[in-house]
Each structure stands twice: as C-alpha cells, then as structure tokens.
Design an enzyme around this catalytic site. Structure first.
Site, short mmCIF file in Angstrom:
data_model
loop_
_atom_site.label_atom_id
_atom_site.label_comp_id
_atom_site.label_asym_id
_atom_site.label_seq_id
_atom_site.Cartn_x
_atom_site.Cartn_y
_atom_site.Cartn_z
N HIS A 144 36.78 49.32 48.62
CA HIS A 144 37.70 50.39 48.27
C HIS A 144 38.54 50.83 49.46
O HIS A 144 39.68 51.24 49.32
CB HIS A 144 36.94 51.57 47.67
CG HIS A 144 36.89 51.49 46.18
ND1 HIS A 144 35.73 51.37 45.48
CD2 HIS A 144 37.89 51.45 45.28
CE1 HIS A 144 36.00 51.29 44.20
NE2 HIS A 144 37.30 51.34 44.05
N ARG A 147 39.47 47.33 32.31
CA ARG A 147 38.21 46.56 32.33
C ARG A 147 37.04 47.55 32.26
O ARG A 147 36.68 48.15 33.26
CB ARG A 147 38.10 45.75 33.61
CG ARG A 147 39.08 44.58 33.73
CD ARG A 147 38.89 43.90 35.08
NE ARG A 147 39.47 42.58 35.17
CZ ARG A 147 40.63 42.32 35.78
NH1 ARG A 147 41.32 43.30 36.34
NH2 ARG A 147 41.08 41.08 35.86
N GLU A 199 41.90 33.29 26.56
CA GLU A 199 41.39 32.80 27.84
C GLU A 199 40.46 31.59 27.66
O GLU A 199 40.11 30.92 28.61
CB GLU A 199 40.69 33.91 28.64
CG GLU A 199 39.64 34.67 27.88
CD GLU A 199 39.11 35.88 28.67
OE1 GLU A 199 39.38 36.00 29.87
OE2 GLU A 199 38.40 36.70 28.06
N ASN A 226 43.27 34.06 34.51
CA ASN A 226 42.18 33.78 35.46
C ASN A 226 41.14 32.87 34.81
O ASN A 226 40.73 31.87 35.39
CB ASN A 226 41.49 35.08 35.90
CG ASN A 226 42.47 36.12 36.38
OD1 ASN A 226 43.59 35.79 36.73
ND2 ASN A 226 42.05 37.38 36.41
N ASP A 227 40.73 33.23 33.61
CA ASP A 227 39.73 32.41 32.93
C ASP A 227 40.36 31.20 32.25
O ASP A 227 39.75 30.14 32.21
CB ASP A 227 38.98 33.25 31.89
CG ASP A 227 37.83 33.99 32.54
OD1 ASP A 227 37.12 33.38 33.36
OD2 ASP A 227 37.66 35.19 32.26
N ARG A 254 35.99 29.59 38.88
CA ARG A 254 36.95 30.42 39.59
C ARG A 254 36.36 31.10 40.83
O ARG A 254 37.09 31.65 41.64
CB ARG A 254 37.57 31.46 38.64
CG ARG A 254 36.62 32.52 38.15
CD ARG A 254 37.24 33.32 37.00
NE ARG A 254 37.57 34.68 37.38
CZ ARG A 254 37.89 35.64 36.51
NH1 ARG A 254 37.97 35.37 35.21
NH2 ARG A 254 38.16 36.84 36.90
N CYS A 282 47.82 39.23 31.32
CA CYS A 282 47.12 40.22 32.14
C CYS A 282 46.30 39.58 33.26
O CYS A 282 45.62 40.26 34.01
CB CYS A 282 46.26 41.14 31.29
SG CYS A 282 44.88 40.27 30.53
C1 PEP Z 1 41.45 36.88 32.96
O1 PEP Z 1 40.48 36.15 32.71
O2 PEP Z 1 42.56 36.44 33.27
C2 PEP Z 1 41.31 38.35 32.93
C3 PEP Z 1 42.35 39.13 33.00
O3 PEP Z 1 40.08 38.88 32.83
P1 PEP Z 1 38.95 38.86 33.96
O4 PEP Z 1 39.62 38.50 35.25
O5 PEP Z 1 38.38 40.22 33.96
O6 PEP Z 1 38.01 37.81 33.49
MG MG Z 2 38.71 36.84 31.72
#
Ligand code: PEP
Ligand code: MG
Length: 748
Positions: free
Chosen positions: A356, A462, A596, A619-620, A630, A667
């Site tokens: 933080h 989240r 995702e 991301n996923d 990842r 996102c």
């Molecule tokens: C993603 O997977 O892109 C996402 C936004 O969710 P997280 O990073 O929380 O898995």
């Molecule tokens: Mg995700």
C-alpha cells in the site's frame, strides 16, 4: 604458418602486462601475414561499443577510440560473430570511414571475432593498402590466432588487468512508482523496529492492557488525522490504506489475540510483536502476490502501534530542502508525515511494488524504488538520482548523468501536467468518439472509496480481497455495509461488483484448497455455485446495499459454460424475489459475465440473451489461451499480453458482441496500459476499466488520437504472427505521435 602462429602465441604469453602483449601481437601479426595494419578491438557490452586496444598501422596515440556495435565493418564482425574477408572494403554496404583512425589508405579488410565461450570479446582485424583477397590459409591463421587471443584476454579480464570504461554503476531495486528525482538522500532511522523488541514479561497485566488500549486509540486517531491531512491531495482510493489500518485495529480478533498474549504475562510491546508477526506470516505464506504484500501492511500497523506504545512524540520531519527519503521499511503513515513538497522520491530497503505504501507513492506521483540493497551510512547526505521507471539508484552521479536525468525529469513534469489538466473531463477521441473510462477497484479491505470525478463508474469491484483479509467469511451485514459504501460513493454511476473469485492463486486462509492445478480447479463461480450459502449471502448483501442508489451490476467470474450461468442466474433471481418483497426500492441488477475462459468466445452467441453485458478479463484470458501461468516468473516471457492470438480473440469477442448488441468492456490490465488501451479502441472497444493511475494518461492519449488511425493499427496488428512486432508497431506509432514518454520502461 603454423610455426609462426606458435611463435606469436609463445612470445605474447610470456609478456606479463596484457597491454604490451597486445602491442606485440599486432606487430607480430603484421609481420607474419605480410600486411601493414593489424588492430585489436575489445567489446564493451555495457556501452555497446568496441574499444581500440592496440594497433599497428592506424592512428592511435593512447586516446580512446571506439566504434559502436552498429557501426562499420568491425561492428558487423562483432554482431555476426563471423569472419569478414574483403578485397575492397569500401564497396561493402557496411563500410564506414572513421576519420580519427586514418584508415582511408587501406583497401582490403580481414576481420575475425575473438570468441571465448560463445561470447564475442572483441575483433581482430588486419588491413592492407593494396586490394588483396586474403586466402583461406590466412583467414584460418587469423581465426586461430583470435581463439588463442581470446584465452589471454579472458584470463586478463578475470585477473582484473584492465577495465573497460564503465557507465556509472547503478544500484537496482524494484520500481514501484514511476518518475525521476534528483536530490539529496536523507536516511530516516527514527522508526521503532518491531524486530528489535525482545521477549519481556509483566506482573501488572492490567496496566499493560491499558497501555495497549491507549496505544490503539492513539494510533486510530493518528490514522484519522493522517487521512484528513491527505484528503485533498491524492486519489481517494489510496486513502483507503488508513481505513484498512483502522479496520484492522478495530478487528475484534486482532484485539482478542493481543489481549490474550498480555494475559499470558507478556509485556504489551512483546505481545504486539508476536501477534503482528503471526498475522503477517500468514499473509506472507499466501501464493497470491497481492495478499503476500499485505503482510507488509500488517507489519506497518505493528510498527505504528509500537511507536505509540513507546509513547514517543509524533514524529515530525523537518526539512529545509526537499529530499530523497530513504527508509528501512516504507510505510504509508511515514509518507503521510512528510509534507509533499519536501518529498522528491522514496527508497525503501524492504517491500514490494504492490504494497500500500507503493500504491500511495504512485497516487502522490512520487517516484519510489523498493527492495534496495544499500549501505545507508554511505549515502546519507549525498546527492543522487532515483529512476522510478527502472528501479535504478545512482549515488553521486557524473555530470553527464545528471544532465541526462534532468532532461528526463523535465519531460516527466511536463507530461504529468499535460495529462492531468483535463482529467475530470469525459474521454473522447480526437474525432469525437466517446470512450467510457471505468475504475478497477476493491484493492483494500475497506470499501470507503470516495468519488473519483474522472471516471464513468466502477467497471470491476473485486470483492474477494476483503474476504481474503479476514479470519472467517464476512457476515451478510458486514458485506452489506461494505458494498453500500462503494455503491453510495458513485450514486449516479454504474458499479460492477464481481462475485467472489477465490481459488487459483487466491485461497482463503480459513478455507484452504489443496489442488494440483489450482488455476484449472475450484475457482470463481465453480466454488460459489458449490456453496450456495456463501453465494446467496453475497448477492443478497449486494442487492440490499444497492437499495438507495440502484446502481448495481453483478459480474460472474470464471464462467466456462451455459449451465454455470443458468445456475447463477437462478440464485440471483431467488435473492431478488426475496428481497424486493421486503424492500421495493431494490431493483433487479444487471447481470454480466467475465469473458476470461476461452470457451466463452464460442458460446457468446448462445448465451447473449441471458446476460446484460460482458467484461473481458484479459489477465486470465491470456493465461488460459496461451496455457501459461500468469504468476510463474519462469514463463513470464511466454505470457505475452499482445500475443497475436490474444489480439485475435479480443477482436472476435468485440465483433460477436457488436453483432449481438451486447455491451462489452475490458477490465484486464491491458485496458489501462497506454499501448493496450489504444489498440483496444482500434479493435472497436468503447469501454475500458483500469486502475486509477492510468486514467489521466489513457484519456490524454485518446484525446489526441483519431479512431481511424487506431483502426488501421488494429487491422495491421491482426496480420502479425509475432507479438513483438505488434508491440514494435505500436511503439513506432507512439513515437510518431510524440507519445514516447508514455511507454518508458516503467510503463511496460
Ligand atoms: C482478469 O482476469 O483479467 C481480471 C480482470 O480478473 P483478475 O485479474 O481478478 O483475475
Ligand atoms: Mg480473472
């Protein structure tokens, strides 16, 4: 020639001083090959150039002469690591005349790399005035000589017999907040150290309990004061760190544990150390990077408690000049205790990029480098440079470096001023296309996120983070309060709350899940559908919290098939039916799914009528599309966010959604990345959800770009078989548009 070769090597190896040995070698080689010129260049990898070390035949009187790796025939030999034999050198496209060497008179050129264990250490060259094609024997003579020379050079280098000119050595840490600062280092060692507290017992348990309670109260009011002080200065979400501390300090479990420890006869400070370490170790053991770093927040809290236990005066740092603040462990409160105009940069010996304190420095726009190995005594009071992009720290830098970094710092300032000027305005491209900019929120346990005028709402909240920070599942009431504070922060804007996405790398401390492949296992919706009690409780809490504001959308993570979606909708409908009877203000929330898991790319047309929107989790999606973890640093180069297949998948998703008239947002991290954001708009996306720190930059970039330009880039990207080419293409575009400042190393 073989005997000549042996003679040269023998003579050269007898000479103790390597410089004289090289001199001898060039003379002997000219004689042996019957030519006028022989030169040895050694490679300086750091400076990316070849440095002339010895020559017979060229102009060289001990003055430094160097040739860049990219330049001329010598550079070509270094780069190709192969001999180059030319009767008429000037006809070669790479020929370059170096006037300082006086080599115009030489026509022919034979150069060979000096290779030691696959590494090109330098280049050995012979030249001749008249055009001459050196024959095969001569070429292999030089190659063999170079191989012998390589051993001599490598040995001399390891013996430290000479040093190539070096760039100033930088100390490296983890870049935590971008930007450049130049100033004087100031080391703060006034913080009480939790690690220094030794076991101590007490006979007066009651007094120790009182002592502890007093310290807790003082710490709480200090956090309130600090929060208020910073209130106008920075982004509101980041202020949540102080709320997180407050939340933790008010946590009945923590208080109970502290009290119990004192009850056993331990002195209050010793009790604090033990309890705080137990809590922080619990976080440190978690596999999720974000949660791991919360361990540091807990330690910071312990430090503050210790500070008040010792009844010290509130520390007030007085500086006449702004400083580069160096601390053992950077804490949010510490940053808060220094007037912002006196803080040029922060360096912390401990910590990571997502603590933080690092988030707070980013929000304050202060360059920060964490996890640095520094000799504190040797830098205190010295002048230096902090490069928050690369994590480099330069102590007592050269004038040249200072000049370079001053120029960079000026560019930085201009860039920040420029992008922040119109942060509050809605995002439009240069040709008037409206782009929705949403916030990714939910980083802190506390949900007290104040209005951020610059965004169109929250694209991803989240919820799992607060679950992960507790010792048990939060109650429905606790969740309701928390969600209420988020929803009411954006009363007129849409807030997308994602249902619990645990599993994978986010295991609850109170519900450990042991699996061989957690990312492919009991994760997200798979877990919550198996626990309708937990799922229903969360959905009810969200709906109750939205009664006043009616701005809730529910997002379902990790959906991989239609059945999961159907089942989730049944629960949501059930909760809605129940609650709307009790409170008619409760409206049916919009329902969306995360895209995702790659299966959803194909299922989109078949499930579109079941949902109100979709949100792409790049991301996923990248992880599952490329079959690459990842979180695994070993394969981090395989995890390419701009991999052609990812870009094609994103294109496919956008086209399907457009056809189906289904609202879609991105996102994942790609949406907030300067290059990624523009590329996504080029693909057709009009809604991007990102972290606060990227909002101003992305808006600026959009404002200065035409959709058409981006569309052309996206079309081109879709034709590239390599991710690196997509990146380079975007980089070139950024350069051409004058956006290079947005993609310095730190932004990548
Ligand atoms: C993603 O997977 O892109 C996402 C936004 O969710 P997280 O990073 O929380 O898995
Ligand atoms: Mg995700």
């Amino acid at each position: 020639m073989l005997s000549q070769l042996r003679d040269i090597v023998e003579q050269v190896s007898k000479v103790e001083n390597v410089h004289s040995a090289l001199e001898l070698l060039v003379q002997q080689t000219c004689l042996a090959m019957n030519t006028e010129c022989c030169t040895i260049y050694l490679a300086n990898e750091e400076m990316q150039r070849l440095e002339l070390m010895a020559t017979q035949g060229l102009r060289f009187k001990g003055k430094k002469i160097h040739i860049h790796f990219k330049e001329g025939l010598v550079g070509l030999v270094k780069r190709s690591a192969e001999p180059l034999n030319l009767a008429e050198a000037s006809k070669h496209p790479n020929y370059k005349y170096f006037s300082q060497l006086g080599e115009k008179v030489y026509q022919s050129f034979l150069g060979t790399p000096i290779i030691y264990r696959k590494q090109v250490l330098g280049v050995l060259v012979v030249q001749q005035k008249a055009p001459r094609q050196f024959d095969e024997m001569e070429e292999s003579f030089l190659v063999t000589l170079a191989a012998q020379l390589a051993v001599i050079i490598a040995h001399a280098q390891t013996q430290g017999q000479w040093r190539l000119e070096k760039k100033q050595q930088a100390i490296r840490g983890i870049p935590a907040s971008s930007g450049v600062a130049i100033g004087t280092f100031w080391w703060d060692d006034s913080q009480p150290q939790l690690a220094d507290v030794r076991p101590a017992s007490t006979l007066d348990i009651e007094r120790e309990q009182e002592w502890l309670m007093l310290a807790i109260e003082e710490a709480l009011s200090d956090f309130r004061r600090m929060r208020k002080k910073l209130d106008n200065e920075i982004n509101k979400e980041t202020l949540a760190i102080f709320d997180l501390f407050t939340h933790l300090l008010n946590d009945p479990m923590l208080r109970k544990d502290l009290k119990a420890q004192i009850q056993e006869g331990d002195r209050a400070d010793w009790a604090v150390r033990q309890v705080v370490e137990t809590y922080s170790n619990r976080f440190a053991r978690m596999t999720d990077g974000y949660l791991k770093e919360r361990a540091q927040d807990v330690r910071e809290l312990g430090q503050r408690l210790l500070f008040f236990l010792h009844n010290a005066e509130q520390e007030q740092h007085q500086f006449e000049q702004p400083v580069i603040f160096v601390v053992r462990e950077l804490t949010a409160s510490l940053i808060g205790s220094i007037p912002k105009d006196k803080l040029l940069a922060v360096i912390s010996l401990e910590g990571a990029a997502n603590s933080h304190a690092a988030i707070l420095s980013r929000a304050l726009g202060i360059p920060a480098v964490m996890g640095v190995n520094l000799n504190l005594d040797s830098i205190n009071g010295k002048k230096g440079i902090v490069d928050g992009y690369s994590g480099k720290i330069l102590v007592s830098p050269s004038r040249q470096l200072l000049k370079e970094y001053r120029a960079l710092a000026n560019e930085e300032r201009e860039l920040a001023n420029m992008v922040n000027q119109r942060i509050e305005e809605s995002a439009f491209t240069a040709d008037g296309e409206r782009i929705e900019i949403l916030l990714n929120a939910g980083l802190s346990a506390d949900a007290n996120i104040a209005v951020n005028q610059g965004v169109d709402g929250v694209g991803l909240y989240r919820t799992e983070i607060s679950f992960l920070l507790q010792h048990r599942f939060p109650s429905e009431e606790e969740q309701t309060q928390q969600y209420h504070s988020v929803l009411s922060t954006y009363p007129d804007k849409r807030v997308v709350m994602r249902t619990l996405d645990i599993g994978g790398d986010k295991a609850l401390p109170y519900l450990p899940i042991e699996e061989d492949n957690p990312f492919l296992g009991w994760r997200g919706i798979r877990f919550t559908l198996d626990h309708p009690d937990i799922f229903l409780m969360q959905i009810r809490a969200m709906m109750k919290a939205s009664a006043e504001t009616q701005n809730l959308s529910i997002l379902l993570p990790m959906i991989s098939g239609a059945q999961e979606l159907d089942d989730a909708i049944v629960f949501i409908e059930q909760a809605y039916q129940e609650l709307s009877l009790l409170d008619p203000r409760i409206v049916r929330p919009h329902i969306g799914i995360m895209i995702e898991v790659p299966s959803m790319l194909y299922l989109l047309p078949l499930i579109a009528d079941k949902v109100d929107f979709v949100s792409v989790g790049t991301n996923d999606l990248t992880q599952y599309l490329l079959a690459v973890d990842r979180n695994n640093s070993r394969v981090s180069d395989v995890y390419e966010s701009m991999h052609p297949a990812v870009i094609m998948a994103l294109n496919h998703i956008h086209q399907s959604c457009a056809q189906l008239r289904l609202p879609v947002c991105i996102c994942g991290e790609l949406a907030g990345d300067p290059i990624g954001a523009l590329l996504m708009v080029g693909l057709g996306y009009r809604s991007l959800s990102m972290n606060t720190s990227n909002v101003a930059k992305v808006k600026y970039l959009l404002r200065n770009t035409q959709v058409d330009e981006l569309k052309q880039l996206a079309d081109k990207a879709l034709m590239q078989p390599y991710g690196k080419d997509i990146y380079t293409m975007m980089q070139d575009f950024f350069e051409q548009k004058g956006f290079s400042g947005f993609i310095r190393a730190g932004n990548k």
